[in-house]
Design a protein around this motif. Structure first.
Motif, PDB file in Angstrom:
ATOM      1  N   GLN A   1       0.822  -1.205   0.000  1.00  0.00           N
ATOM      2  CA  GLN A   1       0.000   0.000   0.000  1.00  0.00           C
ATOM      3  C   GLN A   1       0.859   1.259   0.000  1.00  0.00           C
ATOM      4  O   GLN A   1       1.854   1.356   0.711  1.00  0.00           O
ATOM      5  CB  GLN A   1      -0.917   0.016   1.228  1.00  0.00           C
ATOM      6  N   GLU A   2       0.453   2.216  -0.807  1.00  0.00           N
ATOM      7  CA  GLU A   2       1.128   3.504  -0.837  1.00  0.00           C
ATOM      8  C   GLU A   2       0.314   4.508  -0.031  1.00  0.00           C
ATOM      9  O   GLU A   2      -0.918   4.537  -0.120  1.00  0.00           O
ATOM     10  CB  GLU A   2       1.290   3.995  -2.279  1.00  0.00           C
ATOM     11  N   VAL A   3       0.994   5.326   0.759  1.00  0.00           N
ATOM     12  CA  VAL A   3       0.317   6.292   1.624  1.00  0.00           C
ATOM     13  C   VAL A   3       0.887   7.688   1.364  1.00  0.00           C
ATOM     14  O   VAL A   3       2.059   7.830   0.972  1.00  0.00           O
ATOM     15  CB  VAL A   3       0.497   5.921   3.111  1.00  0.00           C
ATOM     16  N   PRO A   4       0.075   8.734   1.573  1.00  0.00           N
ATOM     17  CA  PRO A   4       0.594  10.099   1.409  1.00  0.00           C
ATOM     18  C   PRO A   4       1.640  10.378   2.481  1.00  0.00           C
ATOM     19  O   PRO A   4       1.352  10.287   3.676  1.00  0.00           O
ATOM     20  CB  PRO A   4      -0.654  10.971   1.562  1.00  0.00           C
ATOM     21  N   LEU A   5       2.832  10.695   2.062  1.00  0.00           N
ATOM     22  CA  LEU A   5       3.966  10.791   2.978  1.00  0.00           C
ATOM     23  C   LEU A   5       3.772  11.850   4.056  1.00  0.00           C
ATOM     24  O   LEU A   5       3.926  11.566   5.248  1.00  0.00           O
ATOM     25  CB  LEU A   5       5.243  11.072   2.182  1.00  0.00           C
TER      26      LEU A   5
ATOM     27  N   ALA B   1       7.846  18.247   0.477  1.00  0.00           N
ATOM     28  CA  ALA B   1       8.409  18.182  -0.864  1.00  0.00           C
ATOM     29  C   ALA B   1       8.593  19.604  -1.380  1.00  0.00           C
ATOM     30  O   ALA B   1       7.649  20.400  -1.369  1.00  0.00           O
ATOM     31  CB  ALA B   1       7.507  17.384  -1.796  1.00  0.00           C
ATOM     32  N   ALA B   2       9.809  19.920  -1.816  1.00  0.00           N
ATOM     33  CA  ALA B   2      10.101  21.242  -2.351  1.00  0.00           C
ATOM     34  C   ALA B   2       9.705  21.317  -3.817  1.00  0.00           C
ATOM     35  O   ALA B   2       9.424  20.297  -4.471  1.00  0.00           O
ATOM     36  CB  ALA B   2      11.581  21.553  -2.181  1.00  0.00           C
TER      37      ALA B   2
ATOM     38  N   LEU C   1       4.890  11.066  -7.059  1.00  0.00           N
ATOM     39  CA  LEU C   1       4.201  12.344  -6.939  1.00  0.00           C
ATOM     40  C   LEU C   1       2.847  12.249  -7.625  1.00  0.00           C
ATOM     41  O   LEU C   1       2.757  12.007  -8.839  1.00  0.00           O
ATOM     42  CB  LEU C   1       5.038  13.452  -7.581  1.00  0.00           C
ATOM     43  N   LYS C   2       1.765  12.373  -6.835  1.00  0.00           N
ATOM     44  CA  LYS C   2       0.400  12.317  -7.360  1.00  0.00           C
ATOM     45  C   LYS C   2      -0.389  13.496  -6.817  1.00  0.00           C
ATOM     46  O   LYS C   2      -0.438  13.692  -5.592  1.00  0.00           O
ATOM     47  CB  LYS C   2      -0.304  11.018  -6.944  1.00  0.00           C
ATOM     48  N   ASN C   3      -1.001  14.248  -7.695  1.00  0.00           N
ATOM     49  CA  ASN C   3      -1.848  15.379  -7.282  1.00  0.00           C
ATOM     50  C   ASN C   3      -1.131  16.277  -6.275  1.00  0.00           C
ATOM     51  O   ASN C   3      -1.686  16.653  -5.238  1.00  0.00           O
ATOM     52  CB  ASN C   3      -3.169  14.868  -6.688  1.00  0.00           C
ATOM     53  N   ASN C   4       0.127  16.565  -6.583  1.00  0.00           N
ATOM     54  CA  ASN C   4       0.950  17.451  -5.758  1.00  0.00           C
ATOM     55  C   ASN C   4       1.272  16.875  -4.376  1.00  0.00           C
ATOM     56  O   ASN C   4       1.642  17.608  -3.455  1.00  0.00           O
ATOM     57  CB  ASN C   4       0.289  18.829  -5.598  1.00  0.00           C
ATOM     58  N   LYS C   5       1.109  15.557  -4.205  1.00  0.00           N
ATOM     59  CA  LYS C   5       1.465  14.895  -2.955  1.00  0.00           C
ATOM     60  C   LYS C   5       2.433  13.760  -3.246  1.00  0.00           C
ATOM     61  O   LYS C   5       2.300  13.054  -4.249  1.00  0.00           O
ATOM     62  CB  LYS C   5       0.228  14.325  -2.244  1.00  0.00           C
TER      63      LYS C   5
ATOM     64  N   ILE D   1       4.489   7.117  -0.578  1.00  0.00           N
ATOM     65  CA  ILE D   1       5.535   6.143  -0.290  1.00  0.00           C
ATOM     66  C   ILE D   1       4.879   4.820   0.082  1.00  0.00           C
ATOM     67  O   ILE D   1       3.785   4.791   0.678  1.00  0.00           O
ATOM     68  CB  ILE D   1       6.452   6.637   0.857  1.00  0.00           C
ATOM     69  N   ALA D   2       5.508   3.709  -0.300  1.00  0.00           N
ATOM     70  CA  ALA D   2       5.001   2.395   0.100  1.00  0.00           C
ATOM     71  C   ALA D   2       5.116   2.259   1.613  1.00  0.00           C
ATOM     72  O   ALA D   2       6.124   2.635   2.212  1.00  0.00           O
ATOM     73  CB  ALA D   2       5.789   1.295  -0.591  1.00  0.00           C
ATOM     74  N   LEU D   3       4.070   1.731   2.229  1.00  0.00           N
ATOM     75  CA  LEU D   3       4.041   1.647   3.686  1.00  0.00           C
ATOM     76  C   LEU D   3       5.212   0.830   4.222  1.00  0.00           C
ATOM     77  O   LEU D   3       5.822   1.187   5.235  1.00  0.00           O
ATOM     78  CB  LEU D   3       2.718   1.037   4.138  1.00  0.00           C
ATOM     79  N   LYS D   4       5.567  -0.253   3.530  1.00  0.00           N
ATOM     80  CA  LYS D   4       6.687  -1.077   3.967  1.00  0.00           C
ATOM     81  C   LYS D   4       7.985  -0.288   3.910  1.00  0.00           C
ATOM     82  O   LYS D   4       8.847  -0.410   4.798  1.00  0.00           O
ATOM     83  CB  LYS D   4       6.803  -2.324   3.082  1.00  0.00           C
TER      84      LYS D   4
END
Length: 386
Positions: free
Chosen positions: A289-293, A306-307, A347-351, A354-357
């Motif tokens: 699963q990928e989560v918004p960092l 993220a710059a 990078l998705k929709n300006n976010k 990262i994979a949870l693992k």
């Protein structure tokens, strides 16, 4: 002869006990609050006159249990908990009731309620108090009371809270964890090991004289322990040990560091206890699963950003890492060590996602999801050693 009578009585009770426990073994298919985990709840003193942070009234104790039972929580025995930790199934909404210190108030005030409601419980006893139970500041359980409770039912257990380690050393450390100093000489590591081994074995021996069940569970006095403590009480016969870390218990955790949720405070109303359990439900997310960092790090007590040039920074406790969006490398600012991620930062929709693992690898801890509050948290209890 004494032990033979106890064994015969225990066998005779097994048929009754099996029938009594069938409802909890046949977990309700409706009102599933959580599954494959156990809320281990902790008490100390049940008394209508005493006032302390670890004391609740008889009425509050009964109200808590009644509330949980009516809501669909299912109370399990210590043996069911052992079986669960070894891979067996556990009822949905499972709760294990535990008491520390072996106070006589358990027999006088808590046991009648538990027996009437047919709710299992385990009391972690300071066995050094068994010889003169009324000499304690708070009267302790007697041998006869333990024998009565553990033979008249098959769902009350007595286990170890040490033989004589429930005190602090002059330097303020717990007797189980600290080192004794005699004539300005600190005990050696071998002396410390033998002291812990001897105390643990004494606890096992004294409880073993009272009933035939296994004596293999331990509650750390004051909740203090370290790796050596774990090793030495394990050598003394302990297979399960309970902490005061307020989390749900799962079989993925170290059986020598089982967490418990405090229920034994006068501020813990039935509703508050229910909420405490619900807020700690764990639902491990798929490792892919990928989560918004940034959002996830905020929930974990860290930071991420993220710059505009794609540089990604992560901060958690004393650690800091930098990387780049769409890359699979993170570099620690201190020491320059590089972590290779299983999946690139996306990078998705300006976010940044990262994979949870991978995030678990970065922060060095297990991350779990709580569906009740819909957020991630860091697991304090370490995973079991494979």
């Amino acid at each position: 002869m004494f032990m033979r009578k106890l064994v015969v009585k225990a066998v005779a009770l097994s048929i009754f006990g099996l029938g009594m426990l069938l409802p909890s073994l046949q977990a309700a298919k409706t009102n599933v609050l959580y599954k494959d985990q156990v809320a281990v709840i902790m008490y100390h003193h049940v008394d209508d006159d005493a006032k302390s942070a670890g004391t609740i009234t008889t009425k509050l104790f009964e109200d808590q249990l009644t509330y949980l039972k009516n809501k669909g929580y299912q109370f399990i025995t210590l043996q069911q908990f052992r079986d669960y930790m070894q891979g067996a199934k556990v009822p949905h909404n499972a709760v294990l009731v535990t008491f520390d210190d072996g106070y006589e108030s358990f027999y006088v005030n808590a046991y009648p309620i538990l027996k009437h409601m047919r709710i299992p419980a385990v009391n972690f006893v300071i066995t050094g108090d068994l010889e003169n139970p009324l000499a304690s500041y708070i009267p302790s359980l007697s041998k006869d009371e333990i024998v009565e409770m553990t033979t008249d039912t098959n769902f009350i257990d007595a286990q170890c809270h040490s033989n004589s380690f429930h005190y602090k050393l002059p330097d303020g450390s717990a007797a189980l964890l600290g080192r004794i100093v005699t004539d300005d000489k600190k005990e050696t590591e071998e002396q410390y090991k033998q002291r812990v081994l001897g105390d643990t074995q004494a606890c096992v021996a004294k409880l073993g004289e009272l009933y035939p069940g296994p004596i293999d569970a331990y509650a750390y006095p004051f909740g203090f322990y370290d790796n050596k403590t774990i090793d030495y009480i394990g050598q003394g016969g302990m297979k399960y040990a309970f902490t005061i870390v307020p989390e749900m218990a799962t079989r993925d955790e170290d059986p020598m560091q089982i967490p418990r949720i405090n229920a034994g405070n006068s501020a813990v109303t039935p509703e508050v206890l229910d909420s405490s359990i619900m807020r700690r439900i764990v639902a491990p997310a798929p490792s892919s699963q990928e989560v918004p960092l940034a959002d996830t790090m905020n929930q974990l007590g860290g930071k991420a950003a993220a710059a505009a040039d794609g540089t990604v920074t992560i901060q958690y406790q004393s650690g800091q890492w930098t990387g780049t969006a769409n890359a699979n490398k993170l570099t620690a600012r201190a020491g320059g060590k590089t972590i290779t991620l299983q999946k690139p930062l996306v990078l998705k929709n300006n976010k940044v996602f990262i994979a949870l693992k991978d995030l678990e690898t970065v922060i060095g801890a297990q991350i779990v999801y709580n569906p009740t509050v819909q957020s991630f948290s860091v697991r304090q209890t370490p995973a079991a050693k494979k």
